[in-house]
Motif scaffolding. Sequence first.
Motif, mmCIF file in Angstrom:
data_model
loop_
_atom_site.group_PDB
_atom_site.id
_atom_site.type_symbol
_atom_site.label_atom_id
_atom_site.label_comp_id
_atom_site.label_asym_id
_atom_site.label_seq_id
_atom_site.Cartn_x
_atom_site.Cartn_y
_atom_site.Cartn_z
ATOM 1 N N LEU A 161 0.754 -1.100 -0.020
ATOM 2 C CA LEU A 161 0.024 -0.074 0.175
ATOM 3 C C LEU A 161 0.840 1.127 0.026
ATOM 4 O O LEU A 161 1.994 1.467 0.863
ATOM 5 N N ARG A 162 0.736 1.906 -0.901
ATOM 6 C CA ARG A 162 1.358 3.263 -1.167
ATOM 7 C C ARG A 162 0.270 4.413 -0.856
ATOM 8 O O ARG A 162 -0.570 4.589 -1.430
ATOM 9 N N PHE A 163 0.791 5.535 -0.084
ATOM 10 C CA PHE A 163 -0.017 6.479 0.323
ATOM 11 C C PHE A 163 0.678 7.766 0.857
ATOM 12 O O PHE A 163 1.813 7.660 1.322
ATOM 13 N N ARG A 164 -0.171 8.894 0.798
ATOM 14 C CA ARG A 164 0.609 9.940 1.793
ATOM 15 C C ARG A 164 -0.398 10.037 2.725
ATOM 16 O O ARG A 164 -1.592 10.126 2.791
ATOM 17 N N LEU A 165 0.136 10.337 3.909
ATOM 18 C CA LEU A 165 -0.424 10.288 5.305
ATOM 19 C C LEU A 165 -0.782 11.781 5.745
ATOM 20 O O LEU A 165 0.074 12.551 5.717
ATOM 21 N N TRP A 166 -1.939 12.049 5.856
ATOM 22 C CA TRP A 166 -2.464 13.495 6.105
ATOM 23 C C TRP A 166 -3.138 13.430 7.547
ATOM 24 O O TRP A 166 -3.274 14.492 8.070
ATOM 25 N N GLY A 167 -3.901 12.356 7.802
ATOM 26 C CA GLY A 167 -4.488 12.482 9.105
ATOM 27 C C GLY A 167 -4.364 11.391 10.051
ATOM 28 O O GLY A 167 -3.554 10.625 10.231
ATOM 29 N N ARG A 168 -5.704 10.776 10.374
ATOM 30 C CA ARG A 168 -5.459 9.645 11.361
ATOM 31 C C ARG A 168 -5.047 8.458 10.761
ATOM 32 O O ARG A 168 -5.287 8.302 9.556
ATOM 33 N N SER A 169 -4.597 7.441 11.550
ATOM 34 C CA SER A 169 -4.225 6.193 10.841
ATOM 35 C C SER A 169 -4.326 4.874 12.057
ATOM 36 O O SER A 169 -4.354 5.338 13.106
ATOM 37 N N ARG A 170 -4.838 3.944 11.515
ATOM 38 C CA ARG A 170 -4.810 2.823 12.324
ATOM 39 C C ARG A 170 -4.205 1.487 11.838
ATOM 40 O O ARG A 170 -4.459 1.221 10.657
ATOM 41 N N PHE A 171 -3.676 0.775 12.770
ATOM 42 C CA PHE A 171 -2.731 -0.394 12.174
ATOM 43 C C PHE A 171 -3.244 -1.765 13.072
ATOM 44 O O PHE A 171 -2.996 -1.576 14.057
ATOM 45 N N ARG A 172 -3.851 -2.751 12.270
ATOM 46 C CA ARG A 172 -4.345 -3.841 13.290
ATOM 47 C C ARG A 172 -4.308 -5.042 12.384
ATOM 48 O O ARG A 172 -4.300 -5.334 11.191
ATOM 49 N N CYS A 173 -3.525 -6.071 13.374
ATOM 50 C CA CYS A 173 -3.141 -7.472 12.799
ATOM 51 C C CYS A 173 -4.513 -8.120 12.983
ATOM 52 O O CYS A 173 -4.995 -8.492 14.072
ATOM 53 N N THR A 174 -4.797 -8.732 11.660
ATOM 54 C CA THR A 174 -6.379 -9.270 11.674
ATOM 55 C C THR A 174 -6.063 -10.702 11.565
ATOM 56 O O THR A 174 -7.338 -11.589 11.732
ATOM 57 N N GLY A 175 -4.854 -11.247 11.590
ATOM 58 C CA GLY A 175 -4.772 -12.731 11.385
ATOM 59 C C GLY A 175 -4.506 -13.491 12.872
ATOM 60 O O GLY A 175 -4.343 -12.886 13.938
ATOM 61 N N ALA A 176 -4.234 -14.861 12.813
ATOM 62 C CA ALA A 176 -3.977 -15.824 13.970
ATOM 63 C C ALA A 176 -2.363 -15.831 14.326
ATOM 64 O O ALA A 176 -2.083 -15.989 15.444
ATOM 65 N N ASP A 177 -1.556 -15.131 13.262
ATOM 66 C CA ASP A 177 -0.252 -15.117 13.561
ATOM 67 C C ASP A 177 0.146 -13.565 13.460
ATOM 68 O O ASP A 177 -0.463 -12.692 12.921
ATOM 69 N N PRO A 178 1.282 -13.252 13.887
ATOM 70 C CA PRO A 178 1.839 -11.928 13.940
ATOM 71 C C PRO A 178 1.843 -11.366 12.487
ATOM 72 O O PRO A 178 2.156 -12.241 11.506
ATOM 73 N N VAL A 179 1.750 -10.142 12.379
ATOM 74 C CA VAL A 179 2.018 -9.463 10.821
ATOM 75 C C VAL A 179 3.316 -8.896 10.937
ATOM 76 O O VAL A 179 3.608 -8.242 11.962
ATOM 77 N N ARG A 180 4.304 -9.144 9.967
ATOM 78 C CA ARG A 180 5.432 -8.500 9.736
ATOM 79 C C ARG A 180 5.478 -7.818 8.231
ATOM 80 O O ARG A 180 5.253 -8.292 7.425
ATOM 81 N N TYR A 181 5.975 -6.257 8.416
ATOM 82 C CA TYR A 181 5.912 -5.716 7.489
ATOM 83 C C TYR A 181 6.916 -4.631 7.342
ATOM 84 O O TYR A 181 7.386 -4.167 8.182
ATOM 85 N N ALA A 182 7.197 -4.303 5.958
ATOM 86 C CA ALA A 182 8.179 -3.369 5.774
ATOM 87 C C ALA A 182 7.517 -1.815 5.477
ATOM 88 O O ALA A 182 6.428 -1.873 4.681
ATOM 89 N N LEU A 183 7.929 -0.956 6.112
ATOM 90 C CA LEU A 183 7.623 0.383 6.197
ATOM 91 C C LEU A 183 8.875 1.386 5.482
ATOM 92 O O LEU A 183 9.606 1.327 5.875
ATOM 93 N N VAL A 184 8.323 1.970 4.374
ATOM 94 C CA VAL A 184 9.130 2.762 3.666
ATOM 95 C C VAL A 184 8.773 4.243 3.867
ATOM 96 O O VAL A 184 7.596 4.446 3.384
ATOM 97 N N VAL A 185 9.426 5.254 4.418
ATOM 98 C CA VAL A 185 8.986 6.632 4.900
ATOM 99 C C VAL A 185 9.733 7.454 3.840
ATOM 100 O O VAL A 185 11.174 7.431 3.877
ATOM 101 N N VAL A 186 9.253 8.197 3.158
ATOM 102 C CA VAL A 186 10.002 9.143 2.433
ATOM 103 C C VAL A 186 9.741 10.539 3.165
ATOM 104 O O VAL A 186 8.790 11.167 3.348
ATOM 105 N N LEU A 187 10.949 11.172 3.456
ATOM 106 C CA LEU A 187 11.088 12.220 4.560
ATOM 107 C C LEU A 187 10.921 13.550 3.484
ATOM 108 O O LEU A 187 11.430 13.504 2.352
ATOM 109 N N PRO A 188 10.550 14.681 4.009
ATOM 110 C CA PRO A 188 10.510 16.063 3.248
ATOM 111 C C PRO A 188 11.794 16.478 3.068
ATOM 112 O O PRO A 188 12.594 15.933 3.539
#
Length: 188
Positions: A161-188
Amino acid sequence: MGDADEMAVRLASRLAALRTERGWSLDDLAGRSGVSRSTLSRLERAEISPTAALLGKLCTVYERTPSWLLAEVEAGPRVLVRAAEQTVWRDEASRFTRRIVSPPSSGLHAEVIEAVLAPGADIAYDAAPVPGQEQHIWVLEGSLEITLDDRVHELGTGDCLRFRLWGRSRFRCTGADPVRYALVVVLP
């Protein structure tokens, strides 16, 4: 003192310095962040460690990403960061782990973070730390629900998922196992 304790003391010191640099009292910061004065005082004295949500509120006020703030308390930017030397921050309360894979550095404009959420973990942020910031989230294992403002995105292994973050956000693990993800943040 262990590495985690030293990191907590350096983080507390940096948070106090950021407030002082702006000429804010603890009451000023409490009003801007929505965090109680007593919690801020205990945090700046390293009596408590911040939760992911609390760190998110402070980063929003200071216009920094959490990894940028955590990188500021490290010794200095490096070109090569070995896995064993990467900063790992854990929020036991929300069952969230953040590994700063490539710490931010002056002159460079992106950072890579590995994140792990335990099953059922649910973290909400009231505002973007840096409004309009570009982010890319690539799910490496598991399933993740991301809500950006009021739009819900369901991601599974391999999804990005690629996006520009402007406001509120929420992250929720929805599976029976942990979720592992990579986050790439582009700084101004």
